[in-house]
Write a protein that holds these residues in place. Structure first.
Motif, mmCIF file in Angstrom:
data_model
loop_
_atom_site.group_PDB
_atom_site.id
_atom_site.type_symbol
_atom_site.label_atom_id
_atom_site.label_comp_id
_atom_site.label_asym_id
_atom_site.label_seq_id
_atom_site.Cartn_x
_atom_site.Cartn_y
_atom_site.Cartn_z
ATOM 1 N N GLY A 106 -4.472 -2.729 9.132
ATOM 2 C CA GLY A 106 -4.810 -1.324 8.228
ATOM 3 C C GLY A 106 -6.068 -0.646 8.922
ATOM 4 O O GLY A 106 -6.142 0.481 9.294
ATOM 5 N N TRP A 107 -6.938 -1.467 9.361
ATOM 6 C CA TRP A 107 -8.117 -1.126 9.953
ATOM 7 C C TRP A 107 -7.868 -0.274 11.374
ATOM 8 O O TRP A 107 -8.295 0.891 11.639
ATOM 9 N N HIS A 134 2.059 -3.780 9.209
ATOM 10 C CA HIS A 134 1.360 -3.347 7.733
ATOM 11 C C HIS A 134 2.401 -3.072 6.774
ATOM 12 O O HIS A 134 2.112 -3.676 5.544
ATOM 13 N N SER A 135 3.498 -2.414 6.882
ATOM 14 C CA SER A 135 4.553 -2.204 6.018
ATOM 15 C C SER A 135 5.359 -3.259 5.592
ATOM 16 O O SER A 135 5.593 -3.390 4.453
ATOM 17 N N VAL A 152 -11.654 -7.376 1.324
ATOM 18 C CA VAL A 152 -10.549 -8.472 1.685
ATOM 19 C C VAL A 152 -11.192 -9.021 3.054
ATOM 20 O O VAL A 152 -11.199 -10.567 3.091
ATOM 21 N N MET A 187 -10.869 -3.506 3.279
ATOM 22 C CA MET A 187 -12.158 -4.117 4.204
ATOM 23 C C MET A 187 -12.893 -5.085 3.674
ATOM 24 O O MET A 187 -13.445 -5.766 4.109
ATOM 25 N N LEU A 229 3.550 -11.016 2.359
ATOM 26 C CA LEU A 229 2.413 -11.563 1.587
ATOM 27 C C LEU A 229 2.692 -11.576 0.116
ATOM 28 O O LEU A 229 2.293 -12.393 -0.552
ATOM 29 N N GLY A 235 -1.155 0.249 -2.239
ATOM 30 C CA GLY A 235 -0.499 0.630 -0.841
ATOM 31 C C GLY A 235 0.929 1.107 -1.332
ATOM 32 O O GLY A 235 1.370 2.131 -0.726
ATOM 33 N N HIS A 237 0.749 4.705 -3.157
ATOM 34 C CA HIS A 237 0.114 5.895 -2.651
ATOM 35 C C HIS A 237 0.864 7.104 -2.399
ATOM 36 O O HIS A 237 0.429 8.014 -2.546
ATOM 37 N N GLU A 238 2.124 6.711 -1.893
ATOM 38 C CA GLU A 238 3.188 7.688 -1.275
ATOM 39 C C GLU A 238 3.777 8.468 -2.699
ATOM 40 O O GLU A 238 3.853 9.607 -2.876
ATOM 41 N N ASN A 244 -4.348 -4.287 -4.082
ATOM 42 C CA ASN A 244 -4.216 -3.361 -2.913
ATOM 43 C C ASN A 244 -2.762 -3.031 -2.590
ATOM 44 O O ASN A 244 -2.378 -2.232 -2.077
ATOM 45 N N GLY A 268 3.257 -6.227 3.651
ATOM 46 C CA GLY A 268 2.576 -6.175 2.183
ATOM 47 C C GLY A 268 3.874 -6.903 1.693
ATOM 48 O O GLY A 268 3.475 -7.832 0.814
ATOM 49 N N LYS A 284 -8.339 1.424 1.308
ATOM 50 C CA LYS A 284 -8.972 1.218 2.408
ATOM 51 C C LYS A 284 -10.390 0.257 2.155
ATOM 52 O O LYS A 284 -10.565 -0.735 2.698
ATOM 53 N N MET A 287 -4.993 1.072 11.928
ATOM 54 C CA MET A 287 -4.013 2.452 11.492
ATOM 55 C C MET A 287 -5.141 3.566 11.262
ATOM 56 O O MET A 287 -5.171 4.395 11.755
ATOM 57 N N ILE A 305 -6.147 -8.410 -3.344
ATOM 58 C CA ILE A 305 -4.903 -8.464 -2.769
ATOM 59 C C ILE A 305 -3.641 -7.939 -3.586
ATOM 60 O O ILE A 305 -2.926 -6.965 -3.083
HETATM 61 C C1 HEM Z 1 -5.738 -6.570 1.473
HETATM 62 C C2 HEM Z 1 -5.481 -6.063 2.598
HETATM 63 C C3 HEM Z 1 -4.131 -4.971 2.427
HETATM 64 C C4 HEM Z 1 -3.204 -5.008 2.000
HETATM 65 C C5 HEM Z 1 -2.430 -6.339 1.144
HETATM 66 C C6 HEM Z 1 -2.396 -3.924 2.237
HETATM 67 C C7 HEM Z 1 -1.229 -3.549 1.694
HETATM 68 C C8 HEM Z 1 -0.508 -2.293 2.034
HETATM 69 C C9 HEM Z 1 0.718 -1.764 1.453
HETATM 70 C C10 HEM Z 1 1.682 -2.810 0.693
HETATM 71 C C11 HEM Z 1 1.009 -0.441 2.067
HETATM 72 C C12 HEM Z 1 2.234 0.275 1.839
HETATM 73 C C13 HEM Z 1 3.345 0.184 3.032
HETATM 74 C C14 HEM Z 1 4.318 1.121 2.822
HETATM 75 O O1 HEM Z 1 4.676 1.445 1.891
HETATM 76 O O2 HEM Z 1 4.812 1.340 4.120
HETATM 77 C C15 HEM Z 1 -0.220 -0.137 2.823
HETATM 78 C C16 HEM Z 1 -0.206 1.090 3.282
HETATM 79 C C17 HEM Z 1 -1.123 1.460 4.169
HETATM 80 N N1 HEM Z 1 -2.500 0.927 4.235
HETATM 81 FE FE1 HEM Z 1 -2.758 -1.298 3.683
HETATM 82 N N2 HEM Z 1 -3.409 -2.994 3.037
HETATM 83 C C18 HEM Z 1 -4.286 -3.733 3.114
HETATM 84 C C19 HEM Z 1 -5.548 -3.427 3.917
HETATM 85 C C20 HEM Z 1 -5.706 -1.925 4.376
HETATM 86 C C21 HEM Z 1 -6.822 -1.678 5.072
HETATM 87 C C22 HEM Z 1 -8.084 -2.335 5.168
HETATM 88 C C23 HEM Z 1 -6.598 -0.241 5.669
HETATM 89 C C24 HEM Z 1 -7.375 0.728 6.375
HETATM 90 C C25 HEM Z 1 -8.629 0.648 6.561
HETATM 91 C C26 HEM Z 1 -5.111 -0.106 5.123
HETATM 92 C C27 HEM Z 1 -4.667 1.252 5.491
HETATM 93 C C28 HEM Z 1 -3.417 1.443 5.028
HETATM 94 C C29 HEM Z 1 -2.670 2.840 5.332
HETATM 95 C C30 HEM Z 1 -3.476 3.972 6.016
HETATM 96 C C31 HEM Z 1 -1.381 2.889 4.577
HETATM 97 C C32 HEM Z 1 -0.654 4.153 4.476
HETATM 98 C C33 HEM Z 1 0.478 3.699 5.711
HETATM 99 C C34 HEM Z 1 1.578 4.690 5.706
HETATM 100 O O3 HEM Z 1 1.937 5.388 4.780
HETATM 101 O O4 HEM Z 1 2.184 5.064 6.681
HETATM 102 N N3 HEM Z 1 -4.474 -1.020 4.350
HETATM 103 N N4 HEM Z 1 -1.085 -1.021 2.643
#
Ligand code: HEM
Ligand code: HEM
Length: 176
Positions: free
Chosen positions: A104-105, A142-143, A55, A53, A149, A32, A35-36, A28, A146, A49, A107, A25
């Motif tokens: 996330g899944w 999701h945003s 987790v 998945m 959490l 997350g 990534h940008e 991740n 994070g 991703k 999205m 976590i």
């Molecule tokens: C332990 C589970 C997860 C955590 C803690 C997590 C955390 C995060 C965080 C902190 C961000 C950045 C959000 C932001 O800056 O707005 C993010 C973005 C993202 N996550 Fe996750 N995530 C998890 C699981 C997943 C899964 C399983 C997927 C897809 C299968 C996923 C897909 C995405 C996508 C597509 C973004 C980019 C969203 C965007 O740029 O608008 N995440 N995630």
């Protein structure tokens, strides 16, 4: 057992799952958020991703496993309120351990990219439409989720360290 000192530990399965999920976590959340800023340098999303998945799968396994045993008792020095707070934070952590991967899944299922587990095999995509209320809601959750959490995990870790270094009541040792 000495009063105020907890000696029984969480079982090996619970400890292994706790630390594996905690590390995944935290990695991740970092992926997350990075990534940008790192877009164009390295593509972090496929790994994000796949870890997310994993987790989800490990958290479901952990919750099923959790239903088969009783947690070791708290030291008698802890007040009812402290025990209640600890349990509420645990419930919140469990909810986020499921809600973050699930949103996330959702999205990722609405996007054009394939969903794979580290490129080794495909994971199923859910039947959702880009721009739908569910996808938008998941994106918003999701945003913010994070950060929530991360705050919960830091508070939880700080409490564990307080038990270990200040109260010295063996609570952290139950999870080691
Ligand atoms: C332990 C589970 C997860 C955590 C803690 C997590 C955390 C995060 C965080 C902190 C961000 C950045 C959000 C932001 O800056 O707005 C993010 C973005 C993202 N996550 Fe996750 N995530 C998890 C699981 C997943 C899964 C399983 C997927 C897809 C299968 C996923 C897909 C995405 C996508 C597509 C973004 C980019 C969203 C965007 O740029 O608008 N995440 N995630
Ligand atoms: C993202 C990171 C983390 C998550 C999601 C998490 C999640 C959880 C959950 C859900 C429990 C409840 C176990 C149960 O009874 O079912 C728990 C217990 C525990 N965690 Fe964590 N944890 C994280 C990080 C940490 C860290 C960094 C530490 C230590 C510094 C820690 C120390 C403990 C301890 C000592 C317990 C047992 C406490 C008690 O029974 O009240 N955790 N954790």
């Amino acid at each position: 057992m000495a009063r105020g000192l907890s000696e029984e530990r969480y079982n090996a399965g619970a400890r292994a799952l706790h630390w594996a999920i905690a590390v995944l976590i935290l990695v991740n959340i970092a992926l997350g958020l990075l990534h940008e800023p790192l877009d164009g340098v390295v593509s972090l999303m496929p790994v994000h991703k796949a870890i997310g998945m994993s987790v989800l799968a490990l958290s479901v396994l952990r919750l099923v496993w959790r239903m088969t045993w009783t947690a070791p008792p708290y030291p008698e020095t802890m007040s009812g309120l402290e025990v209640l707070m600890a349990k509420l934070v645990h419930v919140a952590l469990y909810l986020f351990m499921l809600a973050m991967p699930l949103t996330g899944w959702i999205m990722a299922s609405s996007g054009k990219y394939p969903l794979t587990w580290f490129g080794l095999f495909d994971l199923p995509k859910l039947s959702v439409t880009k721009g739908s209320a569910l996808v938008e809601l998941s994106d918003g959750f999701h945003s913010i989720g994070g950060w929530l959490l991360l705050a919960l995990a830091l508070g939880h870790a700080a409490a564990a360290l307080r038990h270990h270094f200040v109260l010295r009541d063996g609570v952290l040792r139950r999870m080691l």
